[in-house]
Design a protein around this motif. Structure first.
Motif, PDB file in Angstrom:
ATOM      1  N   GLY A  10      21.562  46.186  36.887  1.00 28.51           N
ATOM      2  CA  GLY A  10      22.771  45.919  37.650  1.00 28.51           C
ATOM      3  C   GLY A  10      23.457  44.618  37.289  1.00 28.51           C
ATOM      4  O   GLY A  10      24.068  43.963  38.146  1.00 28.51           O
ATOM      5  N   LEU A  11      23.402  44.243  36.016  1.00 28.85           N
ATOM      6  CA  LEU A  11      23.945  42.951  35.575  1.00 28.85           C
ATOM      7  C   LEU A  11      25.464  42.893  35.774  1.00 28.85           C
ATOM      8  O   LEU A  11      26.204  43.721  35.244  1.00 28.85           O
ATOM      9  N   THR A  12      25.914  41.907  36.563  1.00 26.67           N
ATOM     10  CA  THR A  12      27.339  41.768  36.874  1.00 26.67           C
ATOM     11  C   THR A  12      27.751  40.307  36.750  1.00 26.67           C
ATOM     12  O   THR A  12      27.068  39.418  37.249  1.00 26.67           O
ATOM     13  N   LYS A  13      28.878  40.085  36.068  1.00 24.57           N
ATOM     14  CA  LYS A  13      29.429  38.736  35.912  1.00 24.57           C
ATOM     15  C   LYS A  13      30.937  38.861  35.815  1.00 24.57           C
ATOM     16  O   LYS A  13      31.462  39.551  34.940  1.00 24.57           O
ATOM     17  N   LYS A  14      31.663  38.197  36.710  1.00 27.07           N
ATOM     18  CA  LYS A  14      33.123  38.236  36.708  1.00 27.07           C
ATOM     19  C   LYS A  14      33.687  36.838  36.486  1.00 27.07           C
ATOM     20  O   LYS A  14      33.271  35.886  37.146  1.00 27.07           O
ATOM     21  N   TYR A  15      34.650  36.729  35.566  1.00 26.63           N
ATOM     22  CA  TYR A  15      35.324  35.465  35.288  1.00 26.63           C
ATOM     23  C   TYR A  15      36.656  35.420  36.046  1.00 26.63           C
ATOM     24  O   TYR A  15      37.106  36.412  36.613  1.00 26.63           O
ATOM     25  N   SER A  16      37.298  34.258  36.016  1.00 28.65           N
ATOM     26  CA  SER A  16      38.562  34.086  36.752  1.00 28.65           C
ATOM     27  C   SER A  16      39.672  34.984  36.216  1.00 28.65           C
ATOM     28  O   SER A  16      40.603  35.335  36.947  1.00 28.65           O
ATOM     29  N   ASN A  17      39.574  35.377  34.937  1.00 25.23           N
ATOM     30  CA  ASN A  17      40.583  36.279  34.361  1.00 25.23           C
ATOM     31  C   ASN A  17      40.279  37.748  34.652  1.00 25.23           C
ATOM     32  O   ASN A  17      40.917  38.645  34.098  1.00 25.23           O
ATOM     33  N   LYS A  18      39.273  37.968  35.514  1.00 22.07           N
ATOM     34  CA  LYS A  18      38.845  39.299  35.954  1.00 22.07           C
ATOM     35  C   LYS A  18      38.081  40.086  34.896  1.00 22.07           C
ATOM     36  O   LYS A  18      37.733  41.251  35.099  1.00 22.07           O
ATOM     37  N   ARG A  19      37.843  39.460  33.748  1.00 20.87           N
ATOM     38  CA  ARG A  19      36.993  40.096  32.748  1.00 20.87           C
ATOM     39  C   ARG A  19      35.535  39.785  33.048  1.00 20.87           C
ATOM     40  O   ARG A  19      35.216  38.963  33.890  1.00 20.87           O
TER      41      ARG A  19
END
Length: 248
Positions: A10-19
């Motif tokens: 379930g690896l999840t990582k969101k950046y400020s640019n939504k990528r």
């Protein structure tokens, strides 16, 4: 059942640019050569950075050899070699001196190991030259040599053939195939060189816009019936995913 030495849950990582990446779950079993493919910006390097502790996931976890990378970093990385993005080296030093410096992290390393890895990656005759005079491909070879220094059981390589000419790519593929077959080394690879990777990989995963959209044994996915090549599978899978989103 073959041991899974790399597990993503379930690896999840969101950046400020939504990528970023979302809910990546997969396993790499001992002795496999896993090819991780996707368009630019799909999340491949983000996954590799999380696996190696270079950035932290928002959710989910990565385990290497049974150890969680966030809570047991040293144990997780102890048998792991890594080259992500650009191979870094001190340009005013020779290739040999750079590896000698890196070898200080491995106090039990044999004296002959530096020469062994330089021979493996095809840099033995250039080992006393300063890195400033190395081509991009030679620097990439040096980075792979550094990743091999500790005789790792798992090698994580992001674009390992970057900067290599055709002959260099073939040599690198043969070297990895040899390490996998004779030493049982496990590989987790990201590459744009799909045709080269098809000759090497045993299992593949395709990621698009941060999600894993196809995964399985290469022999099952490319069997000459529906798809005749990994390239055809890759293009068709991306096209089907885009059409699904368009009509959803």
């Amino acid at each position: 059942m073959t041991e899974a030495i790399l597990e993503l849950n379930g690896l999840t990582k969101k950046y400020s640019n939504k990528r970023g990446v979302e809910q990546i779950t997969l396993q790499v079993k001992r002795g496999e050569v896993y090819g991780f493919f996707g368009p630019n910006g799909a999340g491949k390097t983000t996954v590799m950075k999380i696996i190696t502790g270079l950035c932290r996931a928002d959710q989910g976890n990565a385990r290497l050899f049974g150890y969680d990378i966030t809570t047991h970093y040293t144990q997780a990385m102890q048998k792991t070699g890594v080259l992500i993005e650009t191979a870094e080296a001190f340009e005013y030093m020779s290739g040999y001196k750079n590896l000698q410096l890196a070898s200080r992290f491995y106090p039990e390393l044999g004296k002959s190991r530096i020469d062994e890895v330089l021979e493996l990656v095809g840099l033995a005759k250039y080992k006393q030259e300063k890195v400033a005079g190395y081509s991009l491909g030679m620097k990439q070879r040096l980075g792979i040599a550094a990743a091999l220094l500790s005789s790792p059981e798992l090698l994580i390589l992001d674009e390992p053939t970057n900067g290599l000419d055709i002959e260099g790519m073939v040599e690198m593929r043969k070297m990895m195939a040899l390490l996998a077959s004779e030493q049982g080394m496990t590989f987790f690879l990201s590459s744009h060189m799909i045709q080269e990777m098809e000759l090497l990989c045993t299992r593949i995963g395709i990621v698009n816009e941060g999600r894993l959209i196809q995964e399985g044994l290469l022999s099952d996915l490319v069997d000459g019936q529906v798809y005749e090549s990994l390239e055809q599978l890759f293009i068709s899978t991306l096209q089907e995913e885009r059409e699904r989103k368009e009509y959803a």
